[in-house]
Write a protein that holds these residues in place. Structure first.
Motif, mmCIF file in Angstrom:
data_model
loop_
_atom_site.group_PDB
_atom_site.id
_atom_site.type_symbol
_atom_site.label_atom_id
_atom_site.label_comp_id
_atom_site.label_asym_id
_atom_site.label_seq_id
_atom_site.Cartn_x
_atom_site.Cartn_y
_atom_site.Cartn_z
ATOM 1 N N SER A 39 0.865 -1.173 0.000
ATOM 2 C CA SER A 39 0.000 0.000 0.000
ATOM 3 C C SER A 39 0.902 1.223 0.000
ATOM 4 O O SER A 39 1.754 1.361 0.890
ATOM 5 C CB SER A 39 -0.889 -0.013 1.249
ATOM 6 O OG SER A 39 -1.653 1.166 1.328
ATOM 7 N N GLU A 40 0.760 2.063 -1.009
ATOM 8 C CA GLU A 40 1.596 3.259 -1.137
ATOM 9 C C GLU A 40 3.079 2.890 -1.184
ATOM 10 O O GLU A 40 3.930 3.581 -0.656
ATOM 11 C CB GLU A 40 1.291 4.261 -0.031
ATOM 12 C CG GLU A 40 -0.158 4.740 -0.073
ATOM 13 C CD GLU A 40 -0.512 5.791 0.956
ATOM 14 O OE1 GLU A 40 0.391 6.369 1.593
ATOM 15 O OE2 GLU A 40 -1.717 6.031 1.115
ATOM 16 N N GLY A 41 3.395 1.748 -1.815
ATOM 17 C CA GLY A 41 4.784 1.332 -2.016
ATOM 18 C C GLY A 41 5.417 0.583 -0.857
ATOM 19 O O GLY A 41 6.571 0.186 -0.933
ATOM 20 N N LEU A 42 4.661 0.392 0.229
ATOM 21 C CA LEU A 42 5.193 -0.300 1.404
ATOM 22 C C LEU A 42 4.250 -1.419 1.827
ATOM 23 O O LEU A 42 3.031 -1.317 1.680
ATOM 24 C CB LEU A 42 5.373 0.673 2.566
ATOM 25 C CG LEU A 42 6.360 1.826 2.331
ATOM 26 C CD1 LEU A 42 6.317 2.797 3.494
ATOM 27 C CD2 LEU A 42 7.762 1.298 2.128
ATOM 28 N N ALA A 43 4.834 -2.490 2.352
ATOM 29 C CA ALA A 43 4.038 -3.598 2.890
ATOM 30 C C ALA A 43 4.413 -3.806 4.350
ATOM 31 O O ALA A 43 5.598 -3.821 4.709
ATOM 32 C CB ALA A 43 4.289 -4.882 2.103
ATOM 33 N N MET A 44 3.406 -3.974 5.189
ATOM 34 C CA MET A 44 3.632 -4.266 6.599
ATOM 35 C C MET A 44 4.071 -5.720 6.732
ATOM 36 O O MET A 44 3.501 -6.601 6.094
ATOM 37 C CB MET A 44 2.345 -4.038 7.380
ATOM 38 C CG MET A 44 2.503 -4.215 8.870
ATOM 39 S SD MET A 44 0.950 -4.706 9.646
ATOM 40 C CE MET A 44 0.830 -6.390 9.093
ATOM 41 N N TYR A 59 8.088 -2.352 7.997
ATOM 42 C CA TYR A 59 7.606 -2.192 6.621
ATOM 43 C C TYR A 59 8.744 -2.427 5.631
ATOM 44 O O TYR A 59 9.881 -2.017 5.873
ATOM 45 C CB TYR A 59 7.049 -0.770 6.420
ATOM 46 C CG TYR A 59 5.837 -0.510 7.277
ATOM 47 C CD1 TYR A 59 4.558 -0.740 6.789
ATOM 48 C CD2 TYR A 59 5.967 -0.059 8.588
ATOM 49 C CE1 TYR A 59 3.442 -0.520 7.583
ATOM 50 C CE2 TYR A 59 4.859 0.159 9.386
ATOM 51 C CZ TYR A 59 3.601 -0.070 8.871
ATOM 52 O OH TYR A 59 2.500 0.145 9.664
ATOM 53 N N ILE A 60 8.398 -3.088 4.522
ATOM 54 C CA ILE A 60 9.361 -3.289 3.437
ATOM 55 C C ILE A 60 8.907 -2.493 2.220
ATOM 56 O O ILE A 60 7.720 -2.194 2.061
ATOM 57 C CB ILE A 60 9.504 -4.784 3.049
ATOM 58 C CG1 ILE A 60 8.163 -5.374 2.590
ATOM 59 C CG2 ILE A 60 10.111 -5.588 4.194
ATOM 60 C CD1 ILE A 60 8.259 -6.758 1.964
ATOM 61 N N GLY A 64 12.088 -5.203 -1.321
ATOM 62 C CA GLY A 64 12.229 -6.153 -0.222
ATOM 63 C C GLY A 64 13.068 -5.637 0.929
ATOM 64 O O GLY A 64 13.354 -6.375 1.864
ATOM 65 N N GLU A 65 13.431 -4.359 0.876
ATOM 66 C CA GLU A 65 14.257 -3.770 1.936
ATOM 67 C C GLU A 65 13.382 -3.344 3.110
ATOM 68 O O GLU A 65 12.315 -2.767 2.903
ATOM 69 C CB GLU A 65 15.002 -2.542 1.398
ATOM 70 C CG GLU A 65 15.892 -2.840 0.222
ATOM 71 C CD GLU A 65 16.320 -1.590 -0.550
ATOM 72 O OE1 GLU A 65 17.423 -1.624 -1.118
ATOM 73 O OE2 GLU A 65 15.552 -0.603 -0.600
ATOM 74 N N GLU A 66 13.840 -3.633 4.321
ATOM 75 C CA GLU A 66 13.127 -3.177 5.518
ATOM 76 C C GLU A 66 13.425 -1.694 5.697
ATOM 77 O O GLU A 66 14.417 -1.316 6.298
ATOM 78 C CB GLU A 66 13.552 -3.976 6.750
ATOM 79 C CG GLU A 66 12.985 -5.374 6.761
ATOM 80 C CD GLU A 66 13.394 -6.186 7.982
ATOM 81 O OE1 GLU A 66 14.184 -5.713 8.825
ATOM 82 O OE2 GLU A 66 12.914 -7.329 8.082
ATOM 83 N N VAL A 67 12.566 -0.847 5.142
ATOM 84 C CA VAL A 67 12.797 0.594 5.194
ATOM 85 C C VAL A 67 12.363 1.195 6.520
ATOM 86 O O VAL A 67 12.821 2.274 6.892
ATOM 87 C CB VAL A 67 12.143 1.330 4.003
ATOM 88 C CG1 VAL A 67 12.824 0.942 2.699
ATOM 89 C CG2 VAL A 67 10.661 1.029 3.917
ATOM 90 N N ILE A 68 11.457 0.526 7.210
ATOM 91 C CA ILE A 68 11.101 0.884 8.583
ATOM 92 C C ILE A 68 11.281 -0.406 9.375
ATOM 93 O O ILE A 68 10.527 -1.363 9.214
ATOM 94 C CB ILE A 68 9.662 1.425 8.693
ATOM 95 C CG1 ILE A 68 9.507 2.684 7.820
ATOM 96 C CG2 ILE A 68 9.315 1.724 10.154
ATOM 97 C CD1 ILE A 68 8.096 3.206 7.720
ATOM 98 N N GLN A 96 6.037 7.713 5.957
ATOM 99 C CA GLN A 96 6.661 6.651 5.174
ATOM 100 C C GLN A 96 8.167 6.524 5.380
ATOM 101 O O GLN A 96 8.783 5.623 4.845
ATOM 102 C CB GLN A 96 6.329 6.841 3.694
ATOM 103 C CG GLN A 96 4.854 6.612 3.445
ATOM 104 C CD GLN A 96 4.450 6.837 2.013
ATOM 105 O OE1 GLN A 96 5.016 7.659 1.316
ATOM 106 N NE2 GLN A 96 3.454 6.103 1.565
ATOM 107 N N THR A 97 8.743 7.400 6.203
ATOM 108 C CA THR A 97 10.159 7.259 6.558
ATOM 109 C C THR A 97 10.312 6.659 7.959
ATOM 110 O O THR A 97 11.415 6.429 8.420
ATOM 111 C CB THR A 97 10.894 8.617 6.521
ATOM 112 O OG1 THR A 97 10.393 9.456 7.570
ATOM 113 C CG2 THR A 97 10.746 9.300 5.171
#
Length: 105
Positions: A39-44, A59-60, A64-68, A96-97
């Motif tokens: 959703s909005e470029g991120l997946a929980m 969130y990835i 596939g990077e864990e950005v959060i 989103q950051t």
């Protein structure tokens, strides 16, 4: 395997989940027990762990990077550029950051 609108699918191996792209390339390791649609470029994602306290949510991105990083007890998918997350016994909203938009209280 069902692919979502973004072209990704959740796959399972030995009770662990991962994400693959349309070409079948693994974009994450098999280390999650829950993965929400993008959703909005991120997946929980929720880390798999026998210790319930260590089954944290993060969130990835579509690479596939864990950005959060997984750090929340519970969380919801992003909507309107924010996601509701629980830290401790309090809920708040992150952007989103991963920065607090409304601090958990």
């Amino acid at each position: 395997t069902d692919f979502d609108a973004a072209g990704f699918a959740v796959v399972k191996k030995d009770e662990l989940l991962a994400v693959v792209d349309k070409a079948g390339n693994l974009i994450t390791k098999y280390k999650y027990d829950e993965i929400a649609p993008f959703s909005e470029g991120l997946a929980m994602v929720r880390l798999a762990n026998k210790d319930r306290e260590k089954r944290l949510v993060g969130y990835i991105n579509t690479k596939g990077e864990e950005v959060i990083a997984p750090q929340f007890k519970f969380a919801r998918s992003f909507g309107g550029k924010f996601a509701e997350v629980q830290q401790g016994n309090s809920w708040g909203y992150i952007d989103q950051t991963g920065k607090w938009a409304i601090k958990a209280q």
